[in-house]
Design a protein around this motif. Structure first.
Motif, PDB file in Angstrom:
ATOM      1  N   ASP A 158       0.906  -1.460  -0.299  1.00 30.06           N
ATOM      2  CA  ASP A 158      -0.285   0.043   0.392  1.00 30.06           C
ATOM      3  C   ASP A 158       0.817   1.541  -0.438  1.00 30.06           C
ATOM      4  N   LEU A 159       1.953   0.971   1.242  1.00 30.71           N
ATOM      5  CA  LEU A 159       3.013   2.708   0.403  1.00 30.71           C
ATOM      6  C   LEU A 159       3.366   2.339  -0.673  1.00 30.71           C
ATOM      7  N   GLU A 160       3.831   1.640  -0.988  1.00 30.75           N
ATOM      8  CA  GLU A 160       4.586   1.625  -2.644  1.00 30.75           C
ATOM      9  C   GLU A 160       3.659   2.750  -3.283  1.00 30.75           C
ATOM     10  N   ARG A 161       2.477   1.597  -2.983  1.00 27.81           N
ATOM     11  CA  ARG A 161       0.905   2.296  -4.262  1.00 27.81           C
ATOM     12  C   ARG A 161       0.679   3.922  -3.841  1.00 27.81           C
ATOM     13  N   THR A 165       1.805   6.770  -6.531  1.00 27.84           N
ATOM     14  CA  THR A 165       0.298   7.821  -6.815  1.00 27.84           C
ATOM     15  C   THR A 165       0.777   8.955  -7.161  1.00 27.84           C
ATOM     16  N   GLU A 166       1.213   9.133  -5.363  1.00 29.19           N
ATOM     17  CA  GLU A 166       1.864  10.313  -5.546  1.00 29.19           C
ATOM     18  C   GLU A 166       2.934  11.046  -6.432  1.00 29.19           C
ATOM     19  N   ASP A 167       3.928  10.051  -6.907  1.00 30.10           N
ATOM     20  CA  ASP A 167       4.787  10.538  -7.916  1.00 30.10           C
ATOM     21  C   ASP A 167       4.117  10.617  -9.357  1.00 30.10           C
ATOM     22  N   ILE A 168       2.988  10.197  -9.903  1.00 27.64           N
ATOM     23  CA  ILE A 168       2.183  10.227 -10.809  1.00 27.64           C
ATOM     24  C   ILE A 168       1.686  11.703 -10.948  1.00 27.64           C
ATOM     25  N   LEU A 169       1.141  12.165  -9.704  1.00 26.83           N
ATOM     26  CA  LEU A 169       0.577  12.871  -9.739  1.00 26.83           C
ATOM     27  C   LEU A 169       1.083  14.291  -9.753  1.00 26.83           C
ATOM     28  N   ASP A 170       1.814  14.421  -9.059  1.00 28.50           N
ATOM     29  CA  ASP A 170       3.136  15.396  -9.083  1.00 28.50           C
ATOM     30  C   ASP A 170       4.092  15.585 -10.311  1.00 28.50           C
ATOM     31  N   HIS A 171       3.793  14.768 -11.254  1.00 31.18           N
ATOM     32  CA  HIS A 171       4.736  14.525 -12.730  1.00 31.18           C
ATOM     33  C   HIS A 171       3.361  15.131 -14.102  1.00 31.18           C
ATOM     34  N   LEU A 172       1.895  15.324 -13.200  1.00 35.37           N
ATOM     35  CA  LEU A 172       0.684  16.079 -14.211  1.00 35.37           C
ATOM     36  C   LEU A 172       1.059  17.168 -14.696  1.00 35.37           C
ATOM     37  N   PRO A 173       1.117  17.734 -15.547  1.00 38.54           N
ATOM     38  CA  PRO A 173       1.323  19.068 -16.091  1.00 38.54           C
ATOM     39  C   PRO A 173       0.028  20.230 -15.370  1.00 38.54           C
TER      40      PRO A 173
END
Length: 570
Positions: A158-161, A165-173
């Motif tokens: 869960d922590l990895e997910r 998820t945070e990494d994906i959201l932070d890379h959204l433009p």
């Protein structure tokens, strides 16, 4: 000197054990039971003084190697001979010989403190805790930590997910934020922080009123509430002025995600094309589309002039006009929930009123019944007493049980689903809920004596659309099984009259010679291996843990009803 110790330690193996020794053994066994662990105690000569019977649950060794006076080496050799060893060692090329393995184990027993965890199967983890005392006596504690290890692995996944998820959201433009049902920010990405020149710590846990002007915050909250209440996607167009004075048009999209009682709001913001072209959402805003779960949605576009605002069309799309005038009674002591519910019901043409408790409900129902007034539905706050539900059954009126937030914010969806499901299943005017009273084609039989858990099961199974009955005693569950032959039984093990184990055994006895077998699923509050073993011994097919959830029940239904899957009521 050592011989004297050996003589003292092995004397317990004689037939004439003193009463104190018997009592000591019983106390040790009781302690092992309470700790769900196995104990092995040995002297400075590595001769066993005590080995609890729980050792056999980990290693099926001969009983003679567990008796007082047996050599620790013989016990370990018997363990090696069972073939139950750490999986990593078994996979290693050129694994240790029996003698090398024994030498390593004996050495670990002579260390002052030694702890190890071994994986003995795909899903079984065992911990060995070894202590050698200053006087030479040693203790080994063996415990099953499979459940704890699974939770640790799940927590890590869960922590990895979450991190992914945070990494994906932070890379959204484009900026993105998430709010909870109280409209407090629970997540923001880097683009959001850069846009408003802030940090996550300054935003998380706060509301729009803490970050924006009152007018802007009010407009945001109005749109947010609409999305959380109706489940519609919200699309709005705004003109913003940047700090450098440049103007630009942006489009904001808001979606509701999650499950009833745990909804979240996800919002994104993107710049409109600089050439002035509009987006398709605005051209198609007046069209109704059907989503994958067959609910109706319409783009909600606020306009500056409130008098020109188009009312959301979702409820008109879900609820036919012939439901107008239906009578609903709201039972809640929550003033805010009561006010919001009555306002919502009045907006969609229902005749509604409210009472504040079970005494008021009882008087209201008595007067309505004597006056020939027929109620179509009761909305009951789950904080009210069980008497409120008993009255609905007494007067034969369908009821929906919801928490205060659902009454205030999700009433539109819950009532629409209830009336549409009832309307498809019966004729005009027949609105009785069939999930708890329907006796033909019973799908799920629940054995549960706790009032709160009964409500939880009812809410979940009703929400999933399954016909079910609830039995509060072991005797009742056997009787209902014999009468209705459900497709599956969810069996609590702690029931009055006779428990879930006894009820399961009776059902299996009644099935003998009939050629049929109803799946019985044990519902446990704690993951003790002895309870799991007792469930299997009583004839249960599987176990699940409390608290239950829709996902858990759907998974167990799909697993045990492959040939005859449960069909959700339509």
């Amino acid at each position: 000197m050592s011989a004297g110790f050996e003589k003292a330690d092995t004397s317990s193996a004689s037939d004439a054990l003193p009463p104190e020794a018997d009592l000591q053994t019983v106390l040790f066994d009781a302690a092992c039971d309470s700790l769900s662990a196995a104990f092995v105690i040995y002297d400075r000569n590595d001769l066993l003084i005590f080995a609890s019977r729980q050792v056999m649950e980990f290693f099926p060794v001969p009983e003679d190697v567990l008796r007082p006076g047996a050599r620790l080496r013989d016990f370990l050799g018997a363990v090696y001979d069972t073939g139950i060893r750490e999986q990593t060692l078994l996979r290693e090329a050129g694994s240790l010989s029996r003698e090398d393995w024994l030498s390593q184990r004996i050495a670990s027993h002579w260390r002052e403190r030694f702890e190890s965890v071994e994986r003995h199967d795909a899903d079984r983890w065992v911990r060995f805790l070894k202590r050698r005392l200053p006087n030479g006596y040693g203790v080994t504690i063996i415990s099953d930590i499979s459940e704890a290890r699974k939770r640790e692995e799940q927590w890590r996944y869960d922590l990895e997910r979450v991190q992914l998820t945070e990494d994906i959201l932070d890379h959204l433009p484009f900026p993105l934020f998430v709010k909870d049902r109280n409209l407090a920010y629970v997540a923001v990405n880097k683009a959001f922080c850069e846009k408003y020149q802030t940090t996550p710590d300054e935003v998380l846990g706060r509301k729009s009123g803490d970050l924006f002007s009152p007018d802007i915050a009010k407009r945001f909250e109005e749109s947010d509430r609409h999305v959380l209440e109706t489940g519609e996607m919200s699309v709005s167009r705004q003109r913003q002025i940047a700090r450098d004075g440049t103007e630009r048009d942006i489009v904001s999209r808001k979606h509701r995600i999650g499950k009833p009682g745990r909804y979240f709001l996800v919002s994104t913001m993107q710049d409109l094309p600089r050439d002035g072209d509009d987006l398709d959402e605005f051209n198609l805003a007046s069209e109704i589309t059907t989503s994958s779960n067959q609910t109706y949605r319409r783009a909600y576009v606020p306009v500056p002039n409130a008098s020109q605002r188009r009312e959301p069309a979702a409820m008109e799309a879900i609820v036919p006009e012939n439901f107008s005038g239906r009578k609903i009674l709201v039972v809640t002591a929550d003033l805010a929930a009561e006010t919001a519910a009555l306002r919502t019901l009045a907006k969609y043409g229902f005749e509604a009123c409210s009472v504040r408790g079970e005494d008021e409900e009882e008087r209201f129902l008595e007067i309505a019944s004597s006056s020939g007034i027929s109620l179509d539905l009761l909305i009951i706050d789950n904080q009210m007493g069980m008497r409120c539900l008993e009255l609905t059954e007494q007067y034969g009126i369908p009821a929906l049980v919801m928490d205060g937030f659902q009454i205030a914010n999700e009433l539109t969806f819950q009532i629409a689903r209830h009336f549409n499901r009832s309307g498809r299943g019966g004729t005009e005017g027949d609105w009785e809920i069939t999930t708890t009273e329907e006796t033909v084609g019973l799908q799920v039989l629940v054995a549960e004596d706790n009032d709160i858990n009964q409500i939880v099961f009812t809410q979940i199974l009703e929400g999933l659309g399954y016909r079910h009955r609830i039995a509060a005693t072991g005797e009742e569950v056997v009787r209902l099984w014999a009468e209705h032959r459900p497709q599956i039984v969810l069996m609590d093990i702690s029931l009055p009259v006779f428990n879930g184990f006894e009820a399961s055994r009776l059902i299996r006895q009644m099935e003998e010679g009939q050629g049929t077998r109803t799946p019985i699923i044990g519902v446990l509050t704690q993951a003790f291996e002895r309870d799991r073993a007792e469930c299997a011994k009583a004839g249960m097919d599987d176990v699940i843990m409390k608290p239950v959830s829709p996902d858990i029940l759907e998974t167990v239904f799909q697993k045990h009803l492959v040939d005859e899957p449960i069909k959700a009521q339509i």
